[in-house]
Design an enzyme around this catalytic site. Structure first.
Site, PDB file in Angstrom:
ATOM      1  N   HIS A  61     -47.758  -3.751  18.575  1.00  0.00           N
ATOM      2  CA  HIS A  61     -47.711  -2.562  17.619  1.00  0.00           C
ATOM      3  C   HIS A  61     -47.266  -1.311  18.656  1.00  0.00           C
ATOM      4  CE1 HIS A  61     -50.834  -4.795  15.092  1.00  0.00           C
ATOM      5  NE2 HIS A  61     -49.769  -5.250  14.740  1.00  0.00           N
ATOM      6  N   LYS A  71     -52.794   5.353  23.965  1.00  0.00           N
ATOM      7  CA  LYS A  71     -53.918   4.438  23.586  1.00  0.00           C
ATOM      8  C   LYS A  71     -54.840   4.270  24.777  1.00  0.00           C
ATOM      9  CE  LYS A  71     -51.885   2.036  19.818  1.00  0.00           C
ATOM     10  NZ  LYS A  71     -51.615   0.695  19.149  1.00  0.00           N
ATOM     11  N   TYR A 131     -60.460   1.927  20.613  1.00  0.00           N
ATOM     12  CA  TYR A 131     -59.528   2.733  21.265  1.00  0.00           C
ATOM     13  C   TYR A 131     -59.160   4.063  20.691  1.00  0.00           C
ATOM     14  CZ  TYR A 131     -56.202   0.910  17.593  1.00  0.00           C
ATOM     15  OH  TYR A 131     -55.574   0.522  16.464  1.00  0.00           O
ATOM     16  N   ASP A 169     -47.848  -9.142  10.943  1.00  0.00           N
ATOM     17  CA  ASP A 169     -47.223  -9.314  12.211  1.00  0.00           C
ATOM     18  C   ASP A 169     -46.279 -10.567  12.557  1.00  0.00           C
ATOM     19  OD1 ASP A 169     -48.698  -7.133  12.980  1.00  0.00           O
ATOM     20  OD2 ASP A 169     -50.329  -8.263  14.222  1.00  0.00           O
TER      21      ASP A 169
END
Length: 182
Positions: A61, A71, A131, A169
């Protein structure tokens, strides 16, 4: 805190200094001043947390500019294989990926800068992943690459029979079909 330089420029593994005693342990998971001293100058604005079972692959992603996200990834419980793919066209490592095992035991964190696709596979029975991001979610800038892309050839360290991937996905494009860049 110590930094491990990876084979991809700007992608850094962070090893916190852990203090153990009879009560357990303590460490600073994030200290803005120490991060800045080490050249990590993101202004994190949100924490995201996920829980997954063994075999789950989340990713790959990303968000494109102007909503690209940096991140800082760590594991609260369990173990994952964390993967970042360099999508910066001007980078010497464009199209290359890097992976590292992050776990509650090793307490390592991966700093994923702008310009990378990110994903992970769950290697333990369950895993909780936290995250930090420096940009809010923006649906219109959301992009991704199929986890099983043959060009990237990522070894997710799972048997193919145990892989669990979301329908969202599964319809992501392959690396060679992406039409966006950083």
């Amino acid at each position: 805190m110590t930094l491990e330089i990876t084979t991809i420029q700007d992608l850094v593994i962070i090893n916190p200094t852990v203090f153990h005693d009879e009560r357990g342990y303590f460490f600073e998971a994030y200290n803005q001043a120490k991060f800045h001293e080490n050249g990590i100058n993101y202004q994190f604005i949100q924490d995201n947390q996920s829980f997954s079972t063994r075999g789950v692959i989340r990713g790959l992603h990303l968000q494109i500019n102007p909503y690209a996200q940096a991140k800082l990834v760590r594991v609260l419980e369990g173990e994952i294989l964390d993967v970042a793919v360099d999508l910066r066209k001007n980078s010497e490592t464009y199209g290359q990926h890097f992976s590292v095992v992050l776990s509650a035991t090793n307490k390592k964190q991966l700093m994923v800068p702008h310009g990378f696709a990110h994903g992970f596979s769950v290697l333990s029975e369950t895993a909780s992943v936290l995250y930090k991001v420096d940009q809010l979610y923006n649906k219109d800038s959301e992009r991704g690459i199929r986890y099983d892309d043959p060009t990237l050839a990522i070894d997710w360290q799972l048997d193919s029979k145990e892989i669990i991937v979301s329908e969202k996905d599964l319809i992501l494009p392959s690396f060679n079909d992406i039409d966006w860049e950083f």
